[in-house]
Motif scaffolding. Structure first.
Motif, PDB file in Angstrom:
ATOM      1  N   SER A  47      -3.773   9.638  -4.710  1.00  0.00           N
ATOM      2  CA  SER A  47      -3.315   9.831  -3.506  1.00  0.00           C
ATOM      3  C   SER A  47      -4.115   8.676  -2.482  1.00  0.00           C
ATOM      4  O   SER A  47      -3.627   7.994  -1.703  1.00  0.00           O
ATOM      5  CB  SER A  47      -3.476  11.176  -2.708  1.00  0.00           C
ATOM      6  N   LEU A  48      -5.512   8.615  -2.656  1.00  0.00           N
ATOM      7  CA  LEU A  48      -6.172   7.588  -2.120  1.00  0.00           C
ATOM      8  C   LEU A  48      -5.634   6.177  -2.401  1.00  0.00           C
ATOM      9  O   LEU A  48      -5.668   5.365  -1.519  1.00  0.00           O
ATOM     10  CB  LEU A  48      -7.732   7.847  -2.414  1.00  0.00           C
ATOM     11  N   SER A  49      -5.413   6.035  -3.665  1.00  0.00           N
ATOM     12  CA  SER A  49      -5.080   4.757  -4.360  1.00  0.00           C
ATOM     13  C   SER A  49      -3.874   4.528  -3.443  1.00  0.00           C
ATOM     14  O   SER A  49      -3.627   3.196  -3.144  1.00  0.00           O
ATOM     15  CB  SER A  49      -4.751   4.652  -5.685  1.00  0.00           C
ATOM     16  N   LYS A  50      -2.900   5.160  -3.245  1.00  0.00           N
ATOM     17  CA  LYS A  50      -1.760   5.022  -2.823  1.00  0.00           C
ATOM     18  C   LYS A  50      -1.777   4.562  -1.404  1.00  0.00           C
ATOM     19  O   LYS A  50      -1.303   3.627  -0.686  1.00  0.00           O
ATOM     20  CB  LYS A  50      -0.688   6.118  -3.104  1.00  0.00           C
ATOM     21  N   ASN A  51      -2.770   5.480  -0.621  1.00  0.00           N
ATOM     22  CA  ASN A  51      -2.873   5.087   0.548  1.00  0.00           C
ATOM     23  C   ASN A  51      -3.364   3.734   0.804  1.00  0.00           C
ATOM     24  O   ASN A  51      -3.184   2.764   1.753  1.00  0.00           O
ATOM     25  CB  ASN A  51      -3.803   6.110   1.445  1.00  0.00           C
ATOM     26  N   LEU A  52      -4.356   3.232   0.135  1.00  0.00           N
ATOM     27  CA  LEU A  52      -5.262   1.934   0.441  1.00  0.00           C
ATOM     28  C   LEU A  52      -4.149   0.935   0.073  1.00  0.00           C
ATOM     29  O   LEU A  52      -4.201  -0.267   0.636  1.00  0.00           O
ATOM     30  CB  LEU A  52      -6.304   1.964  -0.404  1.00  0.00           C
ATOM     31  N   ARG A  53      -3.314   1.026  -1.014  1.00  0.00           N
ATOM     32  CA  ARG A  53      -2.333   0.113  -1.329  1.00  0.00           C
ATOM     33  C   ARG A  53      -1.444   0.110  -0.058  1.00  0.00           C
ATOM     34  O   ARG A  53      -1.117  -1.256   0.072  1.00  0.00           O
ATOM     35  CB  ARG A  53      -1.437   0.531  -2.792  1.00  0.00           C
ATOM     36  N   LEU A  54      -0.934   0.999   0.329  1.00  0.00           N
ATOM     37  CA  LEU A  54      -0.071   0.914   1.533  1.00  0.00           C
ATOM     38  C   LEU A  54      -0.724   0.246   2.894  1.00  0.00           C
ATOM     39  O   LEU A  54      -0.191  -0.731   3.172  1.00  0.00           O
ATOM     40  CB  LEU A  54       0.457   2.410   1.838  1.00  0.00           C
ATOM     41  N   ALA A  55      -1.915   0.284   2.900  1.00  0.00           N
ATOM     42  CA  ALA A  55      -2.774  -0.282   4.078  1.00  0.00           C
ATOM     43  C   ALA A  55      -2.726  -1.920   3.732  1.00  0.00           C
ATOM     44  O   ALA A  55      -2.474  -2.538   4.421  1.00  0.00           O
ATOM     45  CB  ALA A  55      -4.258   0.090   4.328  1.00  0.00           C
ATOM     46  N   GLU A  56      -3.138  -2.217   2.544  1.00  0.00           N
ATOM     47  CA  GLU A  56      -3.117  -3.510   2.110  1.00  0.00           C
ATOM     48  C   GLU A  56      -1.685  -4.043   2.002  1.00  0.00           C
ATOM     49  O   GLU A  56      -1.441  -5.282   2.675  1.00  0.00           O
ATOM     50  CB  GLU A  56      -3.649  -3.645   0.431  1.00  0.00           C
ATOM     51  N   GLU A  57      -0.719  -3.403   1.684  1.00  0.00           N
ATOM     52  CA  GLU A  57       0.699  -4.224   2.021  1.00  0.00           C
ATOM     53  C   GLU A  57       0.976  -4.414   3.147  1.00  0.00           C
ATOM     54  O   GLU A  57       1.753  -5.278   3.509  1.00  0.00           O
ATOM     55  CB  GLU A  57       1.610  -3.205   1.455  1.00  0.00           C
ATOM     56  N   LEU A  58       0.504  -3.627   4.025  1.00  0.00           N
ATOM     57  CA  LEU A  58       0.792  -3.686   5.438  1.00  0.00           C
ATOM     58  C   LEU A  58      -0.117  -4.822   6.164  1.00  0.00           C
ATOM     59  O   LEU A  58      -0.130  -5.010   7.379  1.00  0.00           O
ATOM     60  CB  LEU A  58       0.645  -2.448   6.329  1.00  0.00           C
ATOM     61  N   GLY A  59      -1.011  -5.557   5.504  1.00  0.00           N
ATOM     62  CA  GLY A  59      -1.864  -6.383   5.975  1.00  0.00           C
ATOM     63  C   GLY A  59      -3.339  -5.830   6.488  1.00  0.00           C
ATOM     64  O   GLY A  59      -4.108  -6.831   7.117  1.00  0.00           O
ATOM     65  N   ALA A  60      -3.764  -4.814   6.115  1.00  0.00           N
ATOM     66  CA  ALA A  60      -5.355  -4.501   6.477  1.00  0.00           C
ATOM     67  C   ALA A  60      -6.048  -4.907   5.525  1.00  0.00           C
ATOM     68  O   ALA A  60      -5.863  -5.146   4.290  1.00  0.00           O
ATOM     69  CB  ALA A  60      -5.129  -2.946   6.376  1.00  0.00           C
ATOM     70  N   GLU A  61      -7.368  -5.075   6.092  1.00  0.00           N
ATOM     71  CA  GLU A  61      -8.516  -5.370   5.088  1.00  0.00           C
ATOM     72  C   GLU A  61      -9.199  -4.005   4.437  1.00  0.00           C
ATOM     73  O   GLU A  61      -9.280  -3.295   5.591  1.00  0.00           O
ATOM     74  CB  GLU A  61      -9.536  -6.257   5.811  1.00  0.00           C
ATOM     75  N   ILE A  62      -9.220  -3.997   3.361  1.00  0.00           N
ATOM     76  CA  ILE A  62      -9.586  -2.698   2.906  1.00  0.00           C
ATOM     77  C   ILE A  62     -11.292  -2.793   2.549  1.00  0.00           C
ATOM     78  O   ILE A  62     -11.768  -3.674   2.162  1.00  0.00           O
ATOM     79  CB  ILE A  62      -9.246  -2.385   1.232  1.00  0.00           C
ATOM     80  N   VAL A  63     -11.924  -1.554   3.236  1.00  0.00           N
ATOM     81  CA  VAL A  63     -13.466  -1.626   3.026  1.00  0.00           C
ATOM     82  C   VAL A  63     -13.805  -0.120   2.593  1.00  0.00           C
ATOM     83  O   VAL A  63     -13.235   0.958   3.210  1.00  0.00           O
ATOM     84  CB  VAL A  63     -14.135  -1.703   4.502  1.00  0.00           C
ATOM     85  N   THR A  64     -14.438  -0.157   1.640  1.00  0.00           N
ATOM     86  CA  THR A  64     -15.036   1.297   1.110  1.00  0.00           C
ATOM     87  C   THR A  64     -16.559   1.384   1.086  1.00  0.00           C
ATOM     88  O   THR A  64     -17.176   0.412   0.552  1.00  0.00           O
ATOM     89  CB  THR A  64     -14.387   1.348  -0.309  1.00  0.00           C
TER      90      THR A  64
END
Length: 901
Positions: free
Chosen positions: A299-316
């Motif tokens: 679920s976390l992977s899907k959420n981060l992938r959705l954010a990346e597809e929408l143009g977000a910068e991913i930070v963990t």
């Protein structure tokens, strides 16, 4: 409290910036907006202020108003380079460095230099000027920025080949945007102020369309804004300023494994789009909050992938407190708005866990907080297929029941009715064990079973669930609370240990691969090791392709054997696309996401050198974010290994070419001097004897014949040296081993060297009673001849040559000494290298192979050779040969003399 001191890295960056020149970039959306004109205007103002400004390179394109601005500014004459029969002009960087002005004007930053220049690209020239402390003014158009190259091609339909790395531009101290309205730029084109009329009409029909210009203007403005934003962040960190500063809007959204995070991501995207700004999706992992189960990780992977597809910068990030980590990122990145969700936990659960939302709001310090409440139907609802995967382990519950029953029997047997505290404490053991072994469900069952067993068998009245003493009810409640807390903590500890174990395995796999490939020089073995480690680490089928000589991808390795079977025509098309575009493609990405496998291009030096495909064993799974990061590390190691092998091959070829060129030069010099000189004397003597035989007396004829003999012997030694060196390096050198007497060896060599000695005195000192040496008599002659010849060449005129032979422990040592210039200490070992020659008081002939041949022959006999400068001013070259344990008393000398024949 977090440490709010100044960031040391930011301070160091600002300090280092003072040691180099400053870069000012005049950035435009397209040609013709006036970048060069603005740069020259700024230069004229600097001249009026008394600052030393020099033109390194300015391209006016024949525009009169631009050429007028160059008047009065000193210019460095350009270099003139010839390429393919034509003469080109390039910036003279050496003259600029020698002149070292305060400010250098260098136009056209993205220019590619003519072959033969010091650097390939002009920005590299500018980098050298900046390193020398020279400030630089330069110009560039937005289409030349490397990261925007693809977007420019999509907008304009033209691929720009000359680009500048983003990192170089982002290091600029100042970027000045030069902008004019599209209508004004088009009018300049029509008036011929940008291109000649024929070129202007073609440019307006293709590149310079109004829509293209507007899009390029927006890109230029955004790039400049990003640069200003980074400068602001660096300044705030260097000066320990707590953000945010409301200079511009930036959005942050908190993302977790909950399905509710998808709504937060979409909300943050809408807010960012409305503000026309960038946004960041942050996932915080803490010991209390991290995806412990497989469904949570999915679920976390899907959420981060959705954010990346929408143009977000991913930070963990990893930390102890979610609120503190989120606020810390917000302050560092100058975030102005935070989007966070409020799950619908019951009141008591929120009281026990603590509210992250309340803590962020309390410490936000001017940051706007958007709290999105969850809907009742969204309360931690996981996908049905994920829930169905959780199966009840009845054996675990049966084991728990058995443990409780066993403890009850033991407690009843020892009859501890007077000490019920120890009994109730013992019932915690099944709780802890089951929590660690099977998880929270069996642990809760163990707690409930323990309470019931304690009440029924030990609390008066026994054999009944009736409780007459209220104190036991309090004991039951405390026991249940302790059992539940300890089971929760034990379960969390188990999850943390499992997570740590996975990360340790990943790190160990990465470390093992790095060690393994660093010790291998064979490319095929490296690739096999890489695919095997990838398959073991990710539980996937792995294929690896590299381009062949014609550029076509070929399979180099697969793991396990037969993994290539999943690669059908569709998968090959995705693989090829990822390689050609140098982008990640396939499953779990926004590019050809319907593929079965994930394809990672292997990049080295900005170009693709291969591609890796990975297909998970379970088709319904995706690569998790931490797996993607680990995979990127594996691919990075692969790129380094491939690049290392390629560089080694290139270096090997370069060494072979250099050695070949050196050999060619030496042989040419030998043929032109060492062979030609004796050959000329032989030809002269023979011609004299043939043509004017009657004029020469018997003594003259004898002298001419001796000249012929000396020249022939000299040529013979030279050719023998070349042939012996070739035999040594080819490995076909063979020894005819026999028992040799060193005194006989000296007796044979000295007469052979009578002619080269030219009357020199030869002193010999041979210890009496020396044992025989097992060696090739003829090869030892060659060693001694070369050493004495070398001693004669590098000694003073009319000085003696000394040859000493003696026994040292279990070796025979031979030394050839002469009086001559000492060998420099740095050359003592190098004199035995091929073609290496020292300077000499006189003209020394030869190829520099004599001592190298001696070294090869001596080492082939198991001996050692060395050179030494003695304290008495003499130079000695010595070698030693090992002695056999059993040496024959007598050996017929005829065999050795025959060998000399």
């Amino acid at each position: 409290m977090r440490d709010r001191r100044a960031n040391p890295d930011a301070l160091l960056e600002s300090i280092n910036a003072g040691n180099r020149g400053k870069l000012t970039v005049f950035l435009g959306a397209a040609a013709g907006v006036g970048k060069t004109y603005a740069m020259l205007e700024a230069a004229q103002e600097l001249l009026q202020d008394g600052i030393d400004v020099v033109i390194g390179w300015v391209e006016t394109h024949g525009r009169k108003e631009t050429e007028k601005l160059t008047e009065g500014i000193p210019a460095i004459p350009p270099n003139r380079l010839t390429y393919r029969g034509k003469i080109f002009q390039e910036m003279n960087i050496d003259a600029l460095l020698a002149r070292k002005p305060a400010v250098a004007l260098v136009d056209e930053l993205a220019h590619t230099n003519i072959p033969g220049s010091r650097h390939t690209r002009r920005y590299q020239d500018i980098e050298e000027l900046l390193a020398a402390g020279i400030h630089v003014y330069t110009t560039v158009n937005i289409q030349h920025v490397e990261s925007l190259n693809d977007y420019v091609a999509k907008i304009t339909g033209i691929v720009v080949k000359e680009t500048v790395p983003d990192g170089f531009l982002l290091k600029a101290n100042q970027i000045q945007i030069i902008d004019i309205p599209p209508e004004q730029l088009l009018q300049r084109l029509k008036e011929g102020k940008v291109y000649i009329p024929s070129q202007a009409r073609e440019a307006m029909s293709k590149f310079f369309r109004q829509g293209n210009i507007s899009a390029l203007r927006e890109m230029a403005l955004r790039f400049t804004a990003q640069k200003v934003e980074r400068q602001l962040e660096t300044y705030m960190q260097a000066n320990a300023i707590n953000g945010p500063w409301p200079a511009g809007e930036r959005v942050l959204v908190c993302v977790g494994p909950s399905p509710f995070s998808a709504q937060l991501i979409r909300t943050a995207c809408r807010i960012a789009n409305g503000l026309q700004t960038d946004w960041i999706a942050v996932n915080v992992e803490t010991p209390k909050r991290f995806p412990s189960s497989e469904r949570e990780r999915d679920s976390l992977s899907k959420n981060l992938r959705l954010a990346e597809e929408l143009g977000a910068e991913i930070v963990t990030v990893y930390g102890q407190d979610v609120a503190e980590e989120v606020l810390d990122i917000a302050r560092k990145r100058n975030i102005t708005q935070i989007v966070i969700g409020k799950p619908l936990y019951p009141r008591f659960q929120e009281w026990m866990r603590g509210s992250v939302v309340d803590k962020i709001i309390r410490h936000s310090d001017g940051i706007s907080i958007h709290v999105i409440p969850g809907q009742p139907q969204q309360r931690e609802r996981w996908p049905k297929e994920a829930a169905q995967e959780q199966k009840i382990d009845f054996m675990a519950y049966l084991a728990v029941f058995s443990m409780v029953a066993l403890l009850t029997w033991i407690a009843s047997w020892v009859n501890p009715m007077e000490d019920l505290a120890s009994v109730v404490t013992s019932f915690l053991l099944p709780v802890l064990f089951s929590a660690v072994r099977w998880g929270p469900g069996p642990a809760i069952f163990a707690a409930c079973a323990g309470v019931l067993a304690f009440d029924f068998f030990f609390v008066p009245p026994v054999m009944s669930f009736t409780v007459t003493d209220i104190r036991y009810l309090v004991t039951f409640l405390i026991f249940l609370l302790v059992a539940l807390l300890t089971s929760a903590m034990a379960g969390r500890l188990k999850a943390q240990a499992e997570n740590a174990r996975q990360k340790e395995n990943q790190t160990a796999a990465l470390y093992a691969l790095s060690r393994e490939i660093s010790a291998i020089s064979d490319l095929a073995a490296i690739l096999d090791s890489l695919t095997r480690k990838l398959a073991e680490t990710f539980g996937a089928q792995v294929v690896l392709f590299l381009p062949n000589a014609s550029g076509k991808l070929e399979l180099q390795s697969e793991s396990p054997v037969g993994a290539l079977a999943f690669l059908d025509d569709n998968e090959r098309a995705v693989l090829l696309w990822g390689f050609e575009h140098m982008q990640i493609a396939g499953r779990g990405t926004d590019t050809l996401g319907g593929a079965k496998a994930l394809y990672y291009p292997i990049l080295s030096g900005g170009s693709g050198v291969g591609v890796i495909g990975l297909r998970l064993e379970r088709p319904d799974r995706y690569f998790q974010p931490d797996q993607r990061r680990l995979l990127e590390a594996f691919v990075g190691l692969a790129a380094i290994a491939i690049n290392r092998i390629q560089l080694e091959e290139t270096a090997k070829e370069a060494r072979v070419l250099a050695e070949s060129e050196r050999l060619h030069t030496v042989l040419f010099n030998s043929l032109s001097h060492d062979l030609r000189t004796p050959l000329a004397s032989i030809i002269g003597a023979v011609s004299g004897l043939l043509e004017q035989e009657s004029l020469f007396s018997p003594d003259d004829k004898k002298a001419l014949l001796q000249t012929i003999q000396q020249g022939a012997n000299r040529m013979n030694r030279l050719v023998n040296n070349l042939l012996d060196m070739a035999k040594l390096e080819s490995g076909i050198f063979q020894k005819n081993v026999q028992w040799c007497d060193m005194e006989d060896l000296i007796g044979v060599v000295i007469p052979r060297m009578a002619e080269p000695f030219q009357g020199r005195t030869v002193k010999t000192d041979i210890s009496p009673g020396l044992p025989l040496v097992r060696a090739d008599f003829g090869l030892l002659q060659q060693v001694l001849v070369n050493l004495t010849d070398n001693a004669m060449k590098y000694s003073y005129k009319d000085t003696p040559i000394e040859i000493t032979v003696g026994r040292q422990m279990d070796t025979i040592e031979v030394s050839v000494c002469n009086e001559g210039p000492a060998i420099p200490e740095q050359d003592v070992e190098r004199i035995f290298d091929k073609f290496y020659r020292l300077s000499s008081p006189g003209q020394v002939s030869g190829t520099g192979l004599g001592l190298a041949i001696c070294k090869g022959i001596v080492e082939a006999h198991g001996g050692k050779i060395w050179a030494k400068n003695r304290a008495d001013g003499k130079v000695c070259v010595s070698f030693c040969l090992p002695l056999e344990e059993k040496v024959p008393v007598d050996v017929p000398k005829g065999a050795m003399e025959a060998d000399d024949e």
